[in-house]
Design an enzyme around this catalytic site. Structure first.
Site, PDB file in Angstrom:
ATOM      1  N   GLY A   4      74.070 104.044  67.557  1.00  0.00           N
ATOM      2  CA  GLY A   4      73.335 102.809  67.873  1.00  0.00           C
ATOM      3  C   GLY A   4      72.824 102.017  66.682  1.00  0.00           C
TER       4      GLY A   4
ATOM      5  N   ASN B  30      74.289  99.339  65.465  1.00  0.00           N
ATOM      6  CA  ASN B  30      74.405  97.920  65.860  1.00  0.00           C
ATOM      7  C   ASN B  30      73.315  97.549  66.859  1.00  0.00           C
ATOM      8  OD1 ASN B  30      76.769  96.349  64.676  1.00  0.00           O
ATOM      9  ND2 ASN B  30      77.700  98.343  65.134  1.00  0.00           N
TER      10      ASN B  30
ATOM     11  N   MET C 165      82.055 103.734  74.325  1.00  0.00           N
ATOM     12  CA  MET C 165      83.374 104.363  74.233  1.00  0.00           C
ATOM     13  C   MET C 165      84.081 104.543  75.580  1.00  0.00           C
ATOM     14  SD  MET C 165      83.672 104.612  71.034  1.00  0.00           S
ATOM     15  CE  MET C 165      85.014 105.720  70.700  1.00  0.00           C
TER      16      MET C 165
ATOM     17  N   ILE D 280      86.594 102.494  78.437  1.00  0.00           N
ATOM     18  CA  ILE D 280      87.387 101.291  78.697  1.00  0.00           C
ATOM     19  C   ILE D 280      86.937 100.727  80.042  1.00  0.00           C
ATOM     20  CG2 ILE D 280      89.711 100.380  79.058  1.00  0.00           C
ATOM     21  CD1 ILE D 280      90.039 101.568  76.489  1.00  0.00           C
ATOM     22  N   LEU D 281      86.599  99.469  80.070  1.00  0.00           N
ATOM     23  CA  LEU D 281      86.115  98.851  81.311  1.00  0.00           C
ATOM     24  C   LEU D 281      87.292  98.257  82.093  1.00  0.00           C
ATOM     25  CD1 LEU D 281      82.957  97.246  79.710  1.00  0.00           C
ATOM     26  CD2 LEU D 281      82.969  99.128  81.375  1.00  0.00           C
TER      27      LEU D 281
ATOM     28  N   ASN E  32      82.190  92.507  72.397  1.00  0.00           N
ATOM     29  CA  ASN E  32      82.249  93.800  71.702  1.00  0.00           C
ATOM     30  C   ASN E  32      82.321  93.568  70.204  1.00  0.00           C
ATOM     31  OD1 ASN E  32      82.661  96.669  71.375  1.00  0.00           O
ATOM     32  ND2 ASN E  32      84.835  96.251  71.036  1.00  0.00           N
TER      33      ASN E  32
ATOM     34  N   HIS F  24      84.004  95.217  66.788  1.00  0.00           N
ATOM     35  CA  HIS F  24      85.086  96.134  66.439  1.00  0.00           C
ATOM     36  C   HIS F  24      85.244  96.169  64.916  1.00  0.00           C
ATOM     37  CE1 HIS F  24      88.827  98.338  66.850  1.00  0.00           C
ATOM     38  NE2 HIS F  24      89.358  97.512  65.974  1.00  0.00           N
TER      39      HIS F  24
ATOM     40  N   SER G 260      85.007  92.329  63.608  1.00  0.00           N
ATOM     41  CA  SER G 260      85.184  91.195  64.517  1.00  0.00           C
ATOM     42  C   SER G 260      84.288  91.362  65.727  1.00  0.00           C
ATOM     43  CB  SER G 260      86.630  91.134  65.042  1.00  0.00           C
ATOM     44  OG  SER G 260      87.575  91.244  64.004  1.00  0.00           O
TER      45      SER G 260
ATOM     46  N   ASP H  71      90.577  95.780  72.761  1.00  0.00           N
ATOM     47  CA  ASP H  71      90.351  94.967  71.554  1.00  0.00           C
ATOM     48  C   ASP H  71      91.259  93.738  71.507  1.00  0.00           C
ATOM     49  OD1 ASP H  71      88.495  96.929  70.753  1.00  0.00           O
ATOM     50  OD2 ASP H  71      90.071  98.095  69.786  1.00  0.00           O
TER      51      ASP H  71
HETATM   52  C1  GRF Z   1      80.795 100.426  65.079  1.00  0.00           C
HETATM   53  O1  GRF Z   1      81.587 100.625  63.948  1.00  0.00           O
HETATM   54  C2  GRF Z   1      81.422  99.415  65.978  1.00  0.00           C
HETATM   55  O2  GRF Z   1      82.144  98.438  65.296  1.00  0.00           O
HETATM   56  C3  GRF Z   1      82.346 100.255  66.819  1.00  0.00           C
HETATM   57  O3  GRF Z   1      81.664 101.457  67.021  1.00  0.00           O
HETATM   58  C4  GRF Z   1      80.744 101.665  65.965  1.00  0.00           C
HETATM   59  C5  GRF Z   1      79.414 101.840  66.594  1.00  0.00           C
HETATM   60  O4  GRF Z   1      78.453 102.178  65.637  1.00  0.00           O
HETATM   61  N1  GRF Z   1      82.712  99.591  68.036  1.00  0.00           N
HETATM   62  P1  GRF Z   1      76.934 102.206  66.049  1.00  0.00           P
HETATM   63  O5  GRF Z   1      76.793 103.158  67.227  1.00  0.00           O
HETATM   64  O6  GRF Z   1      76.540 100.810  66.386  1.00  0.00           O
HETATM   65  O7  GRF Z   1      76.219 102.715  64.834  1.00  0.00           O
END
Ligand code: GRF
Length: 274
Positions: A14, A16, A93, A95-96, A110, A112, A139, A148
């Site tokens: 987490g 992000n 993680m 897929i929707l 999302n 990526h 992105s 993606d």
């Molecule tokens: C990030 O690298 C994001 O781009 C990818 O999964 C990772 C998640 O990291 N989709 P975090 O859980 O936000 O630290």
């Protein structure tokens, strides 16, 4: 003005999510996190949400024993009850399905870790290193049924340096992710970016590349109420706008120079006549 409510879906550490929490804590930020949902009861991000006083829910897909529809219905109920108008996947993680995405059409984005469309899927940093790329990045994109594959909203790039390992490269990209995601959420919440039928419309040609929408929706209500706008506004690409601006600037300069020359000629004529 009320803030755009955001649901953040996570599965892991987490970081992000943390960046979004920090951004939302700034007084002028136009969005707020209404709920954090994790499919993984062990996700580190759950503690980050709790620490920030944000409602955090666990919707564990393993409880549903292969019943994907049941899992997604539960997830959808949590999101809908939170009043969220935007769903941010942040290391989520699962897929929707198209069924779920149709329920939240144009509202799921999302982040990526690659410069899409290059390096979709997992292990992007290792694959970028193995391919000897010089540039990598991240992105934010619209989520569609294809992994993606949705329209790219914004990207940030980083150099791949000599001696980089997967870890050093991932850290460099992650730092950019943490600024990119809040920027995109702010742009959507403020109506500077509109997702309409899977396509991106922007009101700001300077900060981003892509289509430029001339008429600007002023509020996030307008941004979220995409289907209420039945009319479409002609869009131009950023390159065309830049070219038009350059031509106008050249024309303005030429006019000033020509005007100056005429004045000089008139002064000379006046001097000769006198
Ligand atoms: C990030 O690298 C994001 O781009 C990818 O999964 C990772 C998640 O990291 N989709 P975090 O859980 O936000 O630290």
């Amino acid at each position: 003005m009320s803030k755009l409510k955001v649901a953040v879906l996570i599965s892991g550490r987490g970081s992000n999510l943390q960046a979004l929490i920090a951004a939302c804590q700034t007084p002028d930020f136009p969005a707020e996190i209404a709920v954090v949902v994790s499919n993984n009861p062990e996700a580190g991000g759950l503690a980050r949400a709790a620490e920030a006083g944000i409602t955090a829910m666990i919707c564990d897909h393993t409880y549903f024993k292969g019943d994907k529809e049941g899992f997604e219905d539960a997830l959808a109920s949590i999101i809908e009850q939170s009043g969220a108008g935007l769903v941010c996947l942040a290391g989520f993680m699962r897929i929707l399905s198209p069924r779920f995405l149709n329920r939240f059409r144009d509202k799921v984005i999302n982040i990526h870790p690659s410069l899409l469309p290059a390096y979709k899927g997992l292990d992007t940093h290792a694959r970028v290193l193995a391919a000897g790329e010089k540039t990598h990045g991240c992105s934010v994109h619209v989520v569609t049924a294809g992994m993606d594959e949705g329209a790219v909203i914004a990207q940030k790039s980083v150099p791949v340096k000599a001696g980089d390992t997967e870890e050093t490269l991932a850290a460099r990209v992650l730092e950019q992710e943490h600024t990119l995601y809040p920027e995109v959420v702010a742009d959507i919440a403020a109506g500077r970016i509109v997702i309409r039928q899977g396509r991106i419309e922007r009101t700001d040609a300077v900060r981003h590349h892509g289509t430029v929408k001339i008429e600007s929706p002023k509020t996030h209500e307008a941004a979220m109420d995409n289907h209420a706008h039945s009319h479409t506004t002609p869009a131009a690409d950023a390159e065309t706008v830049a070219r038009a601006q350059a031509m106008w600037s050249a024309f303005t300069k030429a006019t000033v120079v020509a005007g100056g020359a005429i004045v000089v000629v008139l002064i000379l004529l006046a001097a000769l006549v006198a």
